[in-house]
Scaffold this motif. Structure first.
Motif, PDB file in Angstrom:
ATOM      1  N   SER A 136       0.843  -1.184   0.000  1.00 31.21           N
ATOM      2  CA  SER A 136       0.000   0.000   0.000  1.00 31.21           C
ATOM      3  C   SER A 136       0.883   1.240   0.000  1.00 31.21           C
ATOM      4  O   SER A 136       1.790   1.372   0.809  1.00 31.21           O
ATOM      5  CB  SER A 136      -0.893  -0.005   1.237  1.00 31.21           C
ATOM      6  N   SER A 144      -0.325   4.440   0.195  1.00 30.10           N
ATOM      7  CA  SER A 144      -1.045   5.618   0.656  1.00 30.10           C
ATOM      8  C   SER A 144      -0.236   6.347   1.722  1.00 30.10           C
ATOM      9  O   SER A 144       0.669   5.806   2.348  1.00 30.10           O
ATOM     10  CB  SER A 144      -2.398   5.212   1.233  1.00 30.10           C
ATOM     11  N   SER A 171      -4.862   4.136  -3.149  1.00 36.63           N
ATOM     12  CA  SER A 171      -3.682   3.321  -3.411  1.00 36.63           C
ATOM     13  C   SER A 171      -3.927   2.423  -4.614  1.00 36.63           C
ATOM     14  O   SER A 171      -4.260   1.249  -4.469  1.00 36.63           O
ATOM     15  CB  SER A 171      -3.348   2.480  -2.170  1.00 36.63           C
TER      16      SER A 171
END
Length: 516
Positions: free
Chosen positions: A35, A37, A244
């Motif tokens: 991920s 993000s 994401s």
């Protein structure tokens, strides 16, 4: 129509594969998905996975399931400290005792606030798994996870007093204004109780759920991901892809609301128009029209009858359910989510008007009642999302189009005032839904009979999804993948070759609705 009445479930349907052992998961570090993000942290900081006996999730031990709780921070801004949330999830293998390198992630329930049914008696897990058969046959494993604040997630932030209050109010012939006042009092009392227990109720929203699910995906050993969601779940899946996009190969968005149109306050006129459309479909089918002539006139008669003398129905648990004209519209609107129920609406009206037979209406009312008194519903999650994002949008919409208010009934005005009062007293930040372009190959599914997220609304989202294909089945309802063989066929083609250009908009040629 209460703006905050619990939304009906829109869970997709998935299929069961037998096995003698649960699915073995390899070391989470073996996956190359990560991920990206801004809220991401190391795996040890983020969370961990706690396997559970599948029997505790309502599943038998001889299925190809892996069951677990996923532990995540309650507040991602304070991720190194307690408290945490535990989110139930289930992995279903596409083949007994064999893990795939690709999986589809089903993003929560609809609503918002609905559970997918994990660990709950009322929903059959086998039923919930049927609609994902297309993914399983394409070699995907299936990952299902409930949102924080719903079902058997922990801590339990349900508001059981609200379920009891709905049971009490549905047994009364009560005005809309009084209904709103009493439910607001219960919701605010629930917030105060949870806050006194040390639970930050404002950590339950779309952004937190999206981060939970992205982090769970990071922990699981799959190289390729598809995201799927239905209704609000489709919005949640899209939010995940916006946060994401790395590692997400495809999106499947069923009954997707549009940014500019959702949420739209459902007025009494809207409910009337939805029902009128169904009655028009009956007039257009010779068999239905012959069996139930003059249906629109008889529906008006029924509304007038219930306005003067509401009928009392008895639910399976013995509870009373009082149906007046406004509740009849709500019941029929709720039934319009599913073609199988739509098929019985003409007969329901005919039986009540001509034969004084209320049993067909009782069956529709039972479905509505079950959702309203569901003790596992995520009311905190729903109110947060409504007051953070939906309510500001509705206020802006009214400011831009003030003439809309001139068409409201007194009940519509009462609903508006009640929602404004609740959000002012509830508090929390405003978190607008900001459109962002997502270039991931996307399949958008929409049912032509869907009463809450119409095809025009979902189709408008192609503006933000340039690599998308829009599929409409004119005879499918809310959660098209649940109803439509055409959707299954198109989904199979999409999974086989998501990059194929083809047409951007396809209308299925399916069988027409058969009224009973």
């Amino acid at each position: 129509m209460h703006l905050l009445l619990r939304s009906l479930a829109t869970a997709s349907l998935l299929s069961v594969i037998s096995s003698e052992q649960p699915l073995p998961l390899t070391n989470p570090s073996s996956t190359n998905f990560s991920s990206k993000s801004s809220a991401s942290h190391t795996q040890s900081q983020l969370s961990d996975i706690h396997p559970q006996p599948c029997q505790s999730f309502g599943l038998s031990a001889n299925r190809s399931y892996y069951c677990a709780y996923f532990r995540a921070p309650l507040d991602y801004a304070q991720n190194d400290t307690e408290p945490r949330v535990d989110i139930p999830f289930v992995v279903v293998s596409h083949r007994a005792r064999q893990r795939s390198d690709k999986a589809v992630f089903l993003a929560g329930g609809g609503g918002p606030g609905n559970s997918l049914g994990i660990g709950q008696d009322r929903l059959s897990f086998e039923y919930l798994l049927e609609g994902m058969q297309v993914f399983l046959e394409a070699g995907y494993d299936v990952v299902m996870a409930d949102q924080r604040g719903t079902g058997i997630s922990l801590p339990n932030v349900a508001c059981p007093a609200l379920s009891a209050k709905y049971r009490e109010l549905l047994a009364q012939d009560i005005g809309v204004r009084e209904l709103h006042l009493q439910t607001e009092q219960v919701l605010l009392a629930c917030q105060q109780r949870l806050t006194a227990q040390g639970i930050d109720v404002f950590q339950y929203d779309t952004q937190a759920s999206a981060q939970d699910f992205l982090n769970l995906m990071q922990q699981l050993p799959y190289r390729h991901w598809s995201l799927m969601g239905v209704s609000y779940g489709a919005q949640l899946a899209l939010a995940m892809a916006q946060q994401s996009p790395e590692g997400i190969d495809t999106l499947v968005l069923d009954s997707l609301p549009a940014y500019q149109d959702e949420p739209h306050m459902l007025t009494a006129a809207d409910l009337q128009q939805r029902v009128a459309r169904i009655l028009a479909l009956c007039r257009g089918e010779p068999g239905c029209h012959q069996r139930y002539p003059g249906l629109s006139f008889h529906f008006k008669q029924l509304l007038q009858q219930l306005e003067q003398a509401p009928v009392v129905l008895t639910m399976n648990d013995g509870a009373r359910f009082v149906v007046d004209a406004e509740r009849l519209r709500s019941l029929l609107f709720a039934a319009a989510y599913w073609p199988d129920y739509i098929a019985y609406i003409p007969y329901t009206i005919h039986a009540a008007t001509y034969e004084n037979d209320w049993q067909p209406l009782t069956a529709l009312a039972q479905n509505y009642y079950d959702w309203m008194v569901d003790s596992g519903y995520g009311d905190v999650l729903q109110v947060n999302i409504f007051c953070e994002s939906s309510w500001p949008q509705q206020q802006q919409r009214l400011q831009n189009k003030p003439h809309i208010q001139q068409q409201w009934s007194s009940d519509d005005s009462a609903s508006w005032q009640a929602s404004d009062s609740l959000c002012r007293h509830w508090g929390g930040d405003t978190v607008p839904m900001i459109p962002q372009e997502v270039e991931i190959p996307t399949l958008i599914l929409s049912g032509g009979l869907d009463p809450i997220t119409p095809a025009s609304s979902a189709q408008a989202m192609q503006r933000w999804l340039p690599n998308s294909v829009f599929i409409e089945d004119p005879w499918a309802g809310h959660s098209m993948n649940q109803d439509s063989p055409c959707a299954h066929a198109r989904l199979a083609e999409f999974l086989q070759n998501p990059q194929a250009p083809g047409r951007r908009q396809i209308r299925c040629q399916s069988q027409t609705l058969v009224f009973r």
